[in-house]
Enzyme design. Sequence first.
Site, PDB file in Angstrom:
ATOM      1  CE1 TYR A 142      96.361 -85.175  17.627  1.00  0.00           C
ATOM      2  CE2 TYR A 142      97.157 -85.573  15.416  1.00  0.00           C
ATOM      3  CZ  TYR A 142      97.051 -85.966  16.722  1.00  0.00           C
ATOM      4  OH  TYR A 142      97.628 -87.118  17.133  1.00  0.00           O
ATOM      5  CB  CYS A 150      80.163 -93.844   6.862  1.00  0.00           C
ATOM      6  SG  CYS A 150      80.050 -94.784   5.352  1.00  0.00           S
TER       7      CYS A 150
HETATM    8  N1  LLP Z   1     110.335 -87.892  21.783  1.00  0.00           N
HETATM    9  C1  LLP Z   1     109.242 -88.120  22.538  1.00  0.00           C
HETATM   10  C2  LLP Z   1     109.416 -88.567  23.917  1.00  0.00           C
HETATM   11  C3  LLP Z   1     107.960 -87.928  22.011  1.00  0.00           C
HETATM   12  O1  LLP Z   1     106.902 -88.138  22.770  1.00  0.00           O
HETATM   13  C4  LLP Z   1     107.813 -87.499  20.662  1.00  0.00           C
HETATM   14  C5  LLP Z   1     106.498 -87.312  20.073  1.00  0.00           C
HETATM   15  C6  LLP Z   1     108.978 -87.289  19.905  1.00  0.00           C
HETATM   16  C7  LLP Z   1     110.224 -87.495  20.504  1.00  0.00           C
HETATM   17  C8  LLP Z   1     108.935 -86.845  18.477  1.00  0.00           C
HETATM   18  O2  LLP Z   1     108.343 -85.612  18.318  1.00  0.00           O
HETATM   19  P1  LLP Z   1     108.317 -84.894  16.877  1.00  0.00           P
HETATM   20  O3  LLP Z   1     109.735 -84.517  16.540  1.00  0.00           O
HETATM   21  O4  LLP Z   1     107.780 -85.860  15.898  1.00  0.00           O
HETATM   22  O5  LLP Z   1     107.439 -83.722  17.089  1.00  0.00           O
HETATM   23  N2  LLP Z   1     100.371 -87.679  16.647  1.00  0.00           N
HETATM   24  C9  LLP Z   1     100.704 -86.277  16.827  1.00  0.00           C
HETATM   25  C10 LLP Z   1     102.115 -86.101  17.325  1.00  0.00           C
HETATM   26  C11 LLP Z   1     102.380 -86.807  18.619  1.00  0.00           C
HETATM   27  C12 LLP Z   1     103.809 -86.647  19.071  1.00  0.00           C
HETATM   28  C13 LLP Z   1     104.084 -87.532  20.223  1.00  0.00           C
HETATM   29  N3  LLP Z   1     105.430 -87.499  20.702  1.00  0.00           N
HETATM   30  C14 LLP Z   1     100.503 -85.556  15.510  1.00  0.00           C
HETATM   31  O6  LLP Z   1     100.110 -86.205  14.539  1.00  0.00           O
HETATM   32  O7  LLP Z   1     100.684 -84.360  15.431  1.00  0.00           O
END
Ligand code: LLP
Length: 436
Positions: A330, A357
């Site tokens: 990202y 790598c």
């Molecule tokens: N609820 C649902 C339905 C979600 O899809 C997500 C995150 C959350 C709650 C929690 O969201 P948060 O509060 O953590 O923003 N891998 C990405 C983030 C993907 C988030 C996916 N869904 C990153 O590293 O930025």
Amino acid sequence: MNGTMSINKQGHLEIGGCDVVELAQKYGTPLYIFDEETVINNAKAYLAGLAELENYEVIYASKAFLTLGMCKLIEALGLSIDVVSGGELYVALQAGFPVNRIYFHGNNKSISELQMAIDVGVGRIVVDNFYELETLAEIAANKRRQVNILLRLNPGVEADTHSYIQTGQPDSKFGFSIGNGDAERSVDLADGFEYINLKGIHCHIGSQIFDISSYKVAINVMMDFILNYKSKGITLSELNLGGGLGIRYTKADQPVPIPEFTKFLVSSVKEAAEQRNLEIPRIMIEPGRSIVGEAGTTVYQIGAIKDIPGIRTYASVDGGMTDNPRVALYQAQYHGIVANKADQPAEKTYTIAGKCCESSDKLIENIELPQLEPGDLLAVLSTGAYNYSMASNYNSLPRPAIVTVYRGESKLMVERETYADLIRLHRIPKRWQAGI
Ligand code: LLP
């Protein structure tokens, strides 16, 4: 600096009252450090913030960071948990998490995952699409088990850090769109199934959100939906607003503090209910990153330092995109502190590279740090969310250990993977064993 961080008399970085240099010596590097007090404070801030509502629930989104210990901590703090796969559900169950406080998400749950969720009796299944709704209704009917569900709706509100846009035809793989009639059809369908108990609706508008005004837009769309069904005699008594609050990775990030965010949610919900003469539904939120993100720090040891005159100086660490894929994925930005030189002024600009790598394996570009030498310890901040949970074994690098720190004490939360772990599941087909 995050949470409980400070600099001690030796000029070392301390987290949770523990000297990071000592932690690195004791547990090795790379090492994830988990600042328990920060997680506790964040969880309590969410609970306190919503306490103004009569009926609410804070659900930790475990995809951000999930271990058995984390489940215990989350349970003890009084939060519920959301899982998005049979694997996450398994971890929560193995930790003894109260099953009625488990929410099961996902846009493509398999039949066996749905069966597992029904068999163990999760609190709510958050249904994402028509295929899932029909499959679930069939499984529930076969098992003669009532299943409580929420429908995941797509309110057509796209959030990002600075603005929101409303789109009539939102392009998303998640949920039933409100704009095109799918959401309405899903309620009507769910309402007709004998073994499906439709409790309410869910939305999640994005992640790492700084401009919280988009939540108000979503709340209004969702409350209109609830109102519409009230007039048709269907009560949607639960409204889950998802997660998404942003955190501070670098000084440039100015996230909304949790108390301000919850205050805004509470007032927006109350106002929306009042305007529509509706009862306030049970309000749920699902924070992941904002509970655990700033509680995590990754400590690496600096190895090779390569100066390319007039271009840049690379300092490589003993981890990288395997323990933190967010930079390559990202273009995420991070801040770092040299843990053994935390009291020294910045002198030079470095690009911190990982050991994989891949040229894209960088952790921080152009950071001002004290003069680095091999053996120095670099602490990268705000790595608590979506780092360990997204870590890989690329280049056969074992995943780091996780240590939790609290008021001067450190305890292992996850052991470091070993080389033996890397081949634990490998099998050599018999025909190849004696040569081909
Ligand atoms: N609820 C649902 C339905 C979600 O899809 C997500 C995150 C959350 C709650 C929690 O969201 P948060 O509060 O953590 O923003 N891998 C990405 C983030 C993907 C988030 C996916 N869904 C990153 O590293 O930025």
